[in-house]
Design an enzyme around this catalytic site. Structure first.
Site, PDB file in Angstrom:
ATOM      1  N   GLU A  34     -12.737   1.187 -19.246  1.00 23.33           N
ATOM      2  CA  GLU A  34     -12.154   2.507 -18.960  1.00 23.33           C
ATOM      3  C   GLU A  34     -11.391   3.016 -20.191  1.00 23.33           C
ATOM      4  O   GLU A  34     -10.733   2.237 -20.876  1.00 23.33           O
ATOM      5  CB  GLU A  34     -11.205   2.326 -17.765  1.00 23.33           C
ATOM      6  N   LYS A  58      -9.983   0.526  -7.343  1.00 24.69           N
ATOM      7  CA  LYS A  58      -9.095  -0.094  -8.320  1.00 24.69           C
ATOM      8  C   LYS A  58      -7.705  -0.036  -7.718  1.00 24.69           C
ATOM      9  O   LYS A  58      -7.135   1.050  -7.570  1.00 24.69           O
ATOM     10  CB  LYS A  58      -9.163   0.715  -9.619  1.00 24.69           C
ATOM     11  N   GLU A  95       1.746  -3.249 -12.209  1.00 19.41           N
ATOM     12  CA  GLU A  95       0.685  -3.400 -11.207  1.00 19.41           C
ATOM     13  C   GLU A  95       0.478  -4.852 -10.791  1.00 19.41           C
ATOM     14  O   GLU A  95      -0.555  -5.202 -10.223  1.00 19.41           O
ATOM     15  CB  GLU A  95      -0.614  -2.797 -11.734  1.00 19.41           C
ATOM     16  N   ASP A 112      -9.224  -1.695 -18.933  1.00 18.55           N
ATOM     17  CA  ASP A 112      -8.787  -0.302 -19.046  1.00 18.55           C
ATOM     18  C   ASP A 112      -7.988  -0.251 -20.340  1.00 18.55           C
ATOM     19  O   ASP A 112      -6.839  -0.707 -20.393  1.00 18.55           O
ATOM     20  CB  ASP A 112      -7.924   0.131 -17.858  1.00 18.55           C
ATOM     21  N   SER A 132       0.851   6.100 -17.713  1.00 18.80           N
ATOM     22  CA  SER A 132      -0.005   6.505 -18.834  1.00 18.80           C
ATOM     23  C   SER A 132      -0.869   7.665 -18.348  1.00 18.80           C
ATOM     24  O   SER A 132      -2.071   7.549 -18.173  1.00 18.80           O
ATOM     25  CB  SER A 132      -0.864   5.336 -19.315  1.00 18.80           C
ATOM     26  N   LYS A 160      -8.447   9.763  -9.010  1.00 17.68           N
ATOM     27  CA  LYS A 160      -7.043   9.685  -8.600  1.00 17.68           C
ATOM     28  C   LYS A 160      -6.731  11.060  -8.011  1.00 17.68           C
ATOM     29  O   LYS A 160      -6.605  12.036  -8.763  1.00 17.68           O
ATOM     30  CB  LYS A 160      -6.135   9.429  -9.804  1.00 17.68           C
ATOM     31  N   HIS A 182      -5.694   3.567  -7.517  1.00 16.50           N
ATOM     32  CA  HIS A 182      -4.237   3.645  -7.362  1.00 16.50           C
ATOM     33  C   HIS A 182      -3.617   4.205  -8.639  1.00 16.50           C
ATOM     34  O   HIS A 182      -4.338   4.487  -9.608  1.00 16.50           O
ATOM     35  CB  HIS A 182      -3.653   2.249  -7.093  1.00 16.50           C
ATOM     36  N   ARG A 183      -2.278   4.311  -8.653  1.00 15.44           N
ATOM     37  CA  ARG A 183      -1.559   4.637  -9.872  1.00 15.44           C
ATOM     38  C   ARG A 183      -0.594   3.493 -10.150  1.00 15.44           C
ATOM     39  O   ARG A 183      -0.334   2.665  -9.288  1.00 15.44           O
ATOM     40  CB  ARG A 183      -0.784   5.954  -9.703  1.00 15.44           C
ATOM     41  N   SER A 184      -0.028   3.480 -11.356  1.00 16.78           N
ATOM     42  CA  SER A 184       0.854   2.342 -11.668  1.00 16.78           C
ATOM     43  C   SER A 184       2.137   2.388 -10.830  1.00 16.78           C
ATOM     44  O   SER A 184       2.704   1.354 -10.505  1.00 16.78           O
ATOM     45  CB  SER A 184       1.161   2.300 -13.160  1.00 16.78           C
ATOM     46  N   ASP A 233     -10.840   7.998 -17.297  1.00  9.95           N
ATOM     47  CA  ASP A 233      -9.677   8.240 -16.446  1.00  9.95           C
ATOM     48  C   ASP A 233      -8.895   9.396 -17.075  1.00  9.95           C
ATOM     49  O   ASP A 233      -8.991  10.536 -16.622  1.00  9.95           O
ATOM     50  CB  ASP A 233      -8.853   6.952 -16.347  1.00  9.95           C
ATOM     51  N   HIS A 280       2.521  -0.250 -19.114  1.00  7.68           N
ATOM     52  CA  HIS A 280       2.866  -0.826 -17.816  1.00  7.68           C
ATOM     53  C   HIS A 280       3.787  -2.037 -17.923  1.00  7.68           C
ATOM     54  O   HIS A 280       4.067  -2.703 -16.932  1.00  7.68           O
ATOM     55  CB  HIS A 280       1.594  -1.218 -17.045  1.00  7.68           C
ATOM     56  N   GLN A 301      -4.204  -1.821 -22.137  1.00  9.34           N
ATOM     57  CA  GLN A 301      -3.321  -1.713 -20.968  1.00  9.34           C
ATOM     58  C   GLN A 301      -3.664  -2.685 -19.836  1.00  9.34           C
ATOM     59  O   GLN A 301      -2.787  -3.297 -19.251  1.00  9.34           O
ATOM     60  CB  GLN A 301      -3.371  -0.273 -20.452  1.00  9.34           C
ATOM     61  N   GLU A 302      -4.967  -2.801 -19.530  1.00  4.36           N
ATOM     62  CA  GLU A 302      -5.320  -3.617 -18.358  1.00  4.36           C
ATOM     63  C   GLU A 302      -6.554  -4.476 -18.606  1.00  4.36           C
ATOM     64  O   GLU A 302      -7.575  -3.981 -19.078  1.00  4.36           O
ATOM     65  CB  GLU A 302      -5.608  -2.709 -17.146  1.00  4.36           C
TER      66      GLU A 302
HETATM   67  P1  PGA Z   1      -1.176   5.429 -14.554  1.00  2.00           P
HETATM   68  O1  PGA Z   1      -2.509   4.838 -15.148  1.00  2.00           O
HETATM   69  O2  PGA Z   1      -0.056   4.658 -15.170  1.00  2.00           O
HETATM   70  O3  PGA Z   1      -1.241   6.845 -15.060  1.00  2.00           O
HETATM   71  O4  PGA Z   1      -1.244   5.328 -13.086  1.00  2.00           O
HETATM   72  C1  PGA Z   1      -3.111   3.697 -14.737  1.00  2.00           C
HETATM   73  C2  PGA Z   1      -4.436   3.738 -15.394  1.00  2.00           C
HETATM   74  O5  PGA Z   1      -4.501   4.126 -16.585  1.00  2.00           O
HETATM   75  O6  PGA Z   1      -5.454   3.483 -14.768  1.00  2.00           O
HETATM   76 ZN    ZN Z   2      -6.750   4.179 -16.677  1.00  2.00          ZN
END
Ligand code: PGA
Ligand code: ZN
Length: 414
Positions: free
Chosen positions: A281, A383, A200, A236, A42, A332, A360-362, A307, A147, A156-157
């Protein structure tokens, strides 16, 4: 001891989602650094470009042709010079020629090579003797969005943060306990739940958005009681990923509901107050600074973090600071390219009282450098997920860093 660069090389390998990624080795006279680049799912619109046209193969070709000859003979200790050189070779403001992930891997591997040249752990090379604060782990326990596959939460989270944990080991333990409890609760709530998890390591159940939050908060409360600390729920939302810009609504598929930005603001306020959220977030679309500012003004005791909004970019952050949009941000490094750029943004954030969250990233590699960046940049929060090898690698490294610091270790002030 010498940190003069003798050799640099790149290879193609895979991230935790099985996607191709770039890994770079930096060899100095007395040190060595190796870093693989992560990837987002994302991603924010304003992030630098990960790879040039032609993907990882093209990135490696360009790296060998243009970057390697320039780097050899330079001093890895001069991080600013190395990063400036990467910008110069690329020649654009979004790394579309050499690739942001190439820049990231070179930049962080260089810092590691410099650190090991002087027999120092990377966090100490970055922060000096004063770097002794362990971040609070912000861990993803449940979610969906981009994710996971199939029908799961639009948000998302769902994350947790173990406030008042006395040390990092206890903090990590708390997050793992919450994750485990949620698994059991989901199984009870839905006998068809298979235990599926997203990218994740967070549970990915077929459940409505607010129902999910109720379960997370219940698990947080139980663990808070058991450990005598304060585990709080966080989100998030990654709202850009379900925002329809034409109709200007957020499309909540799980509830079959659409919310315009006013309704989204109300919904976020409701969730923050009702569930005592500690951190939210990307509650709005990535260009909606006004709504971020509105929400920040109306909330207390909750971090409002950007983010996709800021993408670790100092201009975007400065605009946010001016408008009062948010009071926290995600760092990031590969959203912006180099370590120096990420550090610049982190410094601006700190000066403005924004809480930087090293993230981190996904799609991750099993590298543990993120732990060193969090302590090295004195970010009060990291995170990095709760489970799965590539996430736990960072958590375990922080446990080692806490051990290295011994009596000097303390939890960050948050
Ligand atoms: P990402 O995002 O999939 O771009 O790593 C994770 C997030 O939104 O924090
Ligand atoms: Zn995010």
């Amino acid at each position: 001891m010498s940190s003069i660069i003798e050799d640099v090389m790149a290879r193609k390998l895979f991230n935790s989602r099985g996607q191709e990624t770039i890994e770079v080795d930096v060899v100095t006279v007395d040190g060595f650094g190796r870093v693989g680049a992560p990837a987002g799912a994302s991603t924010g619109k304003a992030e630098v470009v990960s790879y040039p046209k032609g993907g990882v193969d093209a990135a490696i070709r360009i790296f060998e042709e243009l970057v390697v000859p320039e780097l050899i003979g330079m001093d890895a200790e001069e991080q600013n010079e190395i990063d400036a050189l990467l910008h110069e070779i690329d020649g654009t403001d979004n790394f579309c020629n050499i690739g942001g992930n190439t820049a990231f891997a070179v930049s962080v591997a260089n810092a590691e090579a410099a650190a090991t040249s002087y027999d120092l752990p990377m966090f100490q090379f970055l922060a000096g003797y004063a770097g002794n604060e362990l971040p609070y782990p912000l861990g993803n326990v449940l979610g969906g969005g981009k994710h996971a596959l199939g029908k799961t939460t639009d948000i998302q989270e769902y994350l947790v943060i173990p406030l008042k944990a006395r040390n990092f080991v206890e903090a990590a333990t708390a997050n793992i306990m919450v994750h485990e409890k949620i698994g059991a609760m989901l199984r009870k709530a839905d006998p068809n739940f298979t235990g599926g998890r997203g990218d994740e390591g967070a549970w990915a159940p077929n459940i409505e958005n607010e129902e999910a939050l109720k379960i997370v908060v219940k698990a947080c409360d139980e663990v808070s009681d058991e450990l005598g600390i304060e585990v709080r729920a966080c989100l998030d939302v990654a709202a850009s990923s379900f925002y329809d810009p034409k109709k200007q609504v957020y499309v909540y598929s799980m509830e079959g509901k659409k919310r315009d930005s006013g309704e989204q603001l109300e919904f976020m306020l409701h969730l923050i107050e009702e569930y005592k959220l500690a951190y939210v977030e990307d509650p709005f679309d990535e260009d909606d600074y006004e709504s971020f500012a509105e929400l920040t003004k109306k909330t207390k005791n909750c971090l409002i973090s950007g983010d996709d909004l800021f993408v670790t970019n100092r201009e975007r952050l400065c605009k946010g600071i001016e408008m009062g949009a948010g009071n926290s941000l995600i760092i990031k490094t590969n959203q912006i390219g180099t370590l120096s750029d990420a550090w610049e943004t982190t410094k601006i954030a700190k000066r403005a009282g924004y809480v930087p969250v090293m993230s981190h990233r996904s799609g991750e590699t099993p590298d543990a450098h993120l732990a060193h960046l969090a302590v090295g940049f004195s970010c009060p929060v990291i995170k990095s997920g709760v489970l799965h090898g590539e996430r736990i690698a960072k958590i375990n490294e922080l446990i080692r860093i806490e051990e290295t610091l011994g009596n000097r270790a303390q939890m960050a002030i948050l």
